[in-house]
Design an enzyme around this catalytic site. Structure first.
Site, PDB file in Angstrom:
ATOM      1  N   GLU A   1       0.965  -1.205  -0.009  1.00  0.00           N
ATOM      2  CA  GLU A   1      -0.024   0.054  -0.051  1.00  0.00           C
ATOM      3  C   GLU A   1       0.702   1.245   0.013  1.00  0.00           C
ATOM      4  O   GLU A   1       0.409   2.284   0.584  1.00  0.00           O
ATOM      5  CB  GLU A   1      -1.016  -0.060   1.323  1.00  0.00           C
ATOM      6  CG  GLU A   1      -1.854  -1.475   1.422  1.00  0.00           C
ATOM      7  CD  GLU A   1      -2.539  -1.634   0.044  1.00  0.00           C
ATOM      8  OE1 GLU A   1      -2.627  -0.748  -0.791  1.00  0.00           O
ATOM      9  OE2 GLU A   1      -2.862  -2.805   0.129  1.00  0.00           O
ATOM     10  N   GLY A   2       2.045   1.213  -0.732  1.00  0.00           N
ATOM     11  CA  GLY A   2       3.059   2.135  -0.578  1.00  0.00           C
ATOM     12  C   GLY A   2       3.955   2.036   0.231  1.00  0.00           C
ATOM     13  O   GLY A   2       3.917   2.064   1.625  1.00  0.00           O
TER      14      GLY A   2
END
Length: 591
Positions: free
Chosen positions: A433-434
């Site tokens: 998610e980053g």
């Protein structure tokens, strides 16, 4: 390893710090204290007795691929059906599609329990909730009517399909294609990697949200659209998509992480053409908050394991003399360095729980407050906090898990006790998610520089008011003064960072990670100060739970004396500038 939900601390955070009942009233949700506590108690029973016992075997057994099908570890399917039947899957879903509409402040506690009990198990339902949010916010009425009911109930699960071999963080490189069809649908062609829950046997249908390009799409991220692509089509036929392989991973082995191939698969557009990234970021912000909670859950599990072991393990005598002379040695909890590790675990874990609840409150207000001004203010505050929550909580999860291994000594390094699994499982949270480096860039570029630090300074002002309140208590005055000084230092540092980044764009990347960490440590200090005030008030009122509140005061004192000083190192590092990072030629990195 046994897991027991930290219900007493959750009640402290929800009721005593943030008045969750009043929060529910503000949102128009009728939930009294007894009902809320009942939800937490039942969730604690379910996660402790049903989910946690599956965690060890899920790591040993993992997922298995049979043809193009995926079998989850033994017990997952039955536990998931219990999860759905008991209503946990629909807890936070929109009420118009069968959900219970519980506030994030409540559901986040349950999600933390699930993540602590078995992160692998939680991943399947967590992605579904994010997919529900994206479709609910951006899908057409027809799409919502056709798909949301069974996704909200948990009868179907969901995924998000972003990453490709050549396109990780940089989605401008995305190659998956969507071809319009005469019936208004689309045919999707391409491959995605690292797809959590891409294929499994928990449900009959899996709803994939897929980023792809239309034929006439602009180049770069402005040409990405979002599509709903189900495993099973409305007529009962299987769509032309499949799992090409299971990834062999360091941790979360009970979660199926798939290579997904879309071979002309039928899908439907979600939102407007070429606006897929905006649609996906609705889901992404929720996912980043949830990943932060994953770090918190892992931290709580590691703390519980380390504490239980420290109370039982006998090694050496206390430096001040025997504490348990009737035994061969003293329990290791008497040793200062063991206390340092346990208190670090406790202070970071409980501090993150407070910040998680505060952030969840902003997310609730952003989506459901009646006053549009309140919604906008909450949106700004949530946007500021999300990268801190995702980045810092997951760093904390890894640190606290590592301390858990250290507390066990050599026993922590072997599989028997479960500590090494927690450390392996938590490692992914800093990546997906980053990555946490991306979170730090987001904090600097999109949150701090974009408004000149206005929202950060508003948060600091709020914390300064709490410091003034704490300073009125003689026993808390020293702590309040030290934290007040840090808050003003944070304000001045943010101004310096903005100026440096405006002079030299390289400074954005050079300062970002240290600024996020600095911000998190000072922010947690402000929350621990509030907790200390509440504990002081409870003790002054002659509470029956004296030991709990005394522990809060001791942990708050430890935090500002022994953990908060870490902020100074991050400040000094980021003030070192970008030149020392960028001056050396890339070729000179080799020996």
């Amino acid at each position: 390893m046994n897991y027991q939900a930290p219900l007493r601390d959750m009640r402290f955070v929800l009721h005593e710090l943030f008045d969750v009942v009043g929060h529910c009233e503000q949102l128009g949700v009728e939930l009294d204290r007894d009902t809320l506590d009942g939800i937490l108690e039942e969730a604690g029973r379910f996660t402790g007795q049903v989910i946690a016992p599956l965690n060890r075997n899920s790591d040993e057994q993992g997922c298995q691929m049979i043809g193009t099908d995926v079998r989850t570890p033994d017990g997952f399917r039955d536990a998931y059906h219990q999860y759905v039947d008991n209503g946990w899957a629909s807890m936070s879903g929109p009420t118009e599609y069968g959900g219970q509409g519980l506030p994030q402040m409540v559901s986040a506690c349950v999600h933390e329990m699930l993540m602590a009990a078995s992160l692998s198990f939680r991943i399947y339902s967590g992605l579904t909730e994010g997919a529900v949010l994206a479709v609910h916010c951006h899908g057409s009425d027809a799409l919502k009517h056709a798909w949301l009911g069974k996704m909200v109930s948990g009868e179907w699960t969901g995924t998000m399909c972003l990453t490709e071999p050549q396109a990780g963080t940089d989605l401008a490189l995305l190659r998956t294609r969507a071809q319009p069809q005469a019936d208004g649908g689309y045919r999707i062609d391409g491959s995605k990697i690292f797809i959590s829950g891409g294929e499994h046997d928990l449900t009959d249908n899996i709803i994939h949200l897929v980023l792809a390009r239309l034929p006439d799409a602009p180049v770069g991220v402005k040409g990405i659209s979002l599509f709903l692509v189900p495993k099973i089509l409305p007529d009962g036929q299987r769509n032309t998509l499949s799992c090409g392989a299971l990834e062999h991973k360091m941790g979360i082995k009970g979660a199926s992480t798939c290579v997904m191939n879309f071979d002309g698969a039928q899908g439907w557009l979600v939102g407007e053409p070429n606006q897929g990234l905006a649609c996906m970021f609705t889901m992404m912000n929720d996912a980043r908050f949830q990943v932060g909670l994953q770090g918190l859950g892992i931290a709580e599990a590691a703390f519980q394991g380390g504490l239980a072991y420290a109370r039982e393990r006998l090694q050496s005598r206390s430096l001040a003399g025997a504490v348990a002379p009737e035994k061969a040695a003293d329990p290791i909890i008497v040793h200062p360095d063991v206390r340092r590790m346990l208190l670090t675990q406790k202070a970071l874990t409980e501090g993150c729980r407070m910040l998680g609840a505060y952030t969840a409150r902003q997310l609730d207000l952003e989506h459901a407050a009646a006053d549009p001004d309140v919604r906008r203010a909450a949106m700004r505050r949530a946007a500021l906090l999300i990268p801190i929550v995702k980045g810092f909580f997951t760093d904390v999860g890894q640190e606290v898990a590592s301390l858990g291994v250290q507390l066990f000594g050599g026993h922590g390094y072997i599989r028997e006790w479960g500590m090494e699994q927690l450390m392996r499982d938590s490692r992914i949270t800093q990546l997906y998610e980053g990555t946490n480096g991306i979170q730090a860039l987001d904090l600097i570029r999109r949150k701090l520089i974009s408004d000149g630090g206005a929202e950060l300074h508003a948060l600091i002002n709020e914390l300064v008011q709490h410091a003034d309140t704490a300073g009125a208590y003689p026993s808390l005055n020293e702590m309040a003064a030290a934290i007040s000084q840090r808050l003003e230092e944070w304000r001045a540092l943010s101004v310096s960072v903005i100026e440096a980044c405006q002079r030299d764009p390289q400074e954005i990347g050079a300062v970002s990670v240290d600024f996020l960490a600095y911000s998190a440590y000072v922010l947690l200090a402000g929350l621990w100060m509030q907790a200390a005030v509440r504990a002081h008030e409870a003790l002054a009122a002659s509470t029956d739970d004296e030991a709990f509140y005394q522990a809060k005061l001791h942990t708050a004192d430890f935090y500002w004396r022994r953990v908060l000083p870490r902020a100074s190192a991050h400040r000094e590092a980021l003030l070192g500038g970008a030149s020392c990072l960028m001056a050396m030629a890339a070729s000179d990195f080799s020996c």
